[in-house]
Design a protein around this motif. Structure first.
Motif: not given
Length: 299
Positions: A47-52
């Motif tokens: 989730e941190d990597q995608i930002g969502l």
């Protein structure tokens, strides 16, 4: 400056996909040989990597968000391609023959996908596939004429059985059923069933007997296709799981409760070849994916 390219970690994607398909990230952790906290950390990293957010709470569990649903489609494709590449480079030299038996409920679904993928990566391995009734497959395994068989569990599971899922049996009728009169001595409930012996036929009649509901055998068939056709034609009701349920049929409520039934993969036991191990894994993955469809039940 070009924006930083996003590169997904396949191990993280594998945990994400397994959690969604198994309906539990605790089960996914157990299957993948990781701790639950390690899988939670992977999901946070994703989730941190995608930002969502890719997951949201639903009751006591987690389900994918709209972003998660999109990611799930691509994650499955990436993992499938990765696994095919790994097998092609490490196991292309596998040879021999595998005699595989499939339960009718899954034969049509799994034959094309599983065997197609296997043959592409192991062209030197010969597959002899048989789609048959449960009793026949179990007897063939006992006689040594099959190496692997996907079957419904009948009684105590043998040591060489890998449990894949537990599914509830369901009452099945046509999608647009005619109004059935209340069962009575004069008009007992019509049943469409396999020729005996049959686990689900016995489950249906036992449930009706316990509930005091009169019944009659309206149609018997030696094949699943014949059974589905008779139910669709309105000749009566049957009992199966929802696996492979045709669009013209549906689960019917309001009838006596039925038991669950186990789905297992019988195998030859010790000394299983690399080719057999590979097709066993493909079958496991395909069953999980099939049962992950809406309204399907997972172990």
């Amino acid at each position: 400056m070009h924006p930083q390219r996003l590169t997904f970690d396949l191990d993280v994607l594998r945990s994400f996909v397994a959690g969604i398909e198994l309906g539990s990230f605790a089960r996914a952790a157990d299957r993948l040989g990781r701790s639950t906290s390690a899988v939670s950390a992977q999901l946070k990293k994703l989730e941190d990597q995608i930002g969502l957010p890719v997951l949201r709470k639903s009751g006591r569990g987690l389900v994918p968000t709209a972003t998660g649903e999109t990611l799930l489609v691509y994650a499955r494709r990436l993992l499938a391609l990765n696994d095919e590449a790994a097998v092609a480079t490490r196991g292309a030299a596998l040879e021999g023959a595998i005699r595989l038996g499939l339960q009718e409920d899954f034969g049509e679904t799994l034959l094309t996908g599983v065997l197609g993928r296997f043959v592409r990566t192991h062209p030197k391995v010969r597959i002899e596939a048989r789609v048959a009734r449960n009793t026949e497959l179990v007897e063939c395994m006992a006689a040594g004429s099959l190496d692997l068989a996907l079957v419904w569990q009948a009684g105590h599971a043998p040591a060489e059985a890998l449990h894949l899922a537990t599914l509830p049996m369901r009452w099945i009728g046509p999608r647009q059923p005619a109004a059935l009169p209340p069962p009575s001595r004069e008009a007992p409930l019509p049943l469409v069933v396999f020729d005996g012996p049959c686990l689900m036929r016995r489950a249906a009649t036992d449930a009706l007997d316990r509930a005091g509901i009169p019944w009659r055998i309206a149609f018997t068939s030696s094949s699943l296709a014949g059974l589905w056709a008779a139910v669709a034609a309105g000749l009566g009701l049957t009992v199966r799981t929802q696996a492979g349920l045709p669009p013209a049929l549906q689960v019917l409520p309001g009838l006596p409760t039925l038991p669950e039934i186990g789905l297992q993969l019988l195998h030859a036991g010790a000394g299983t070849s690399l080719a057999r191990q590979r097709i066993m894994q493909l079958l496991q993955d395909a069953v999980v994916e099939t049962l992950a469809a809406p309204d399907a039940s997972l172990p």
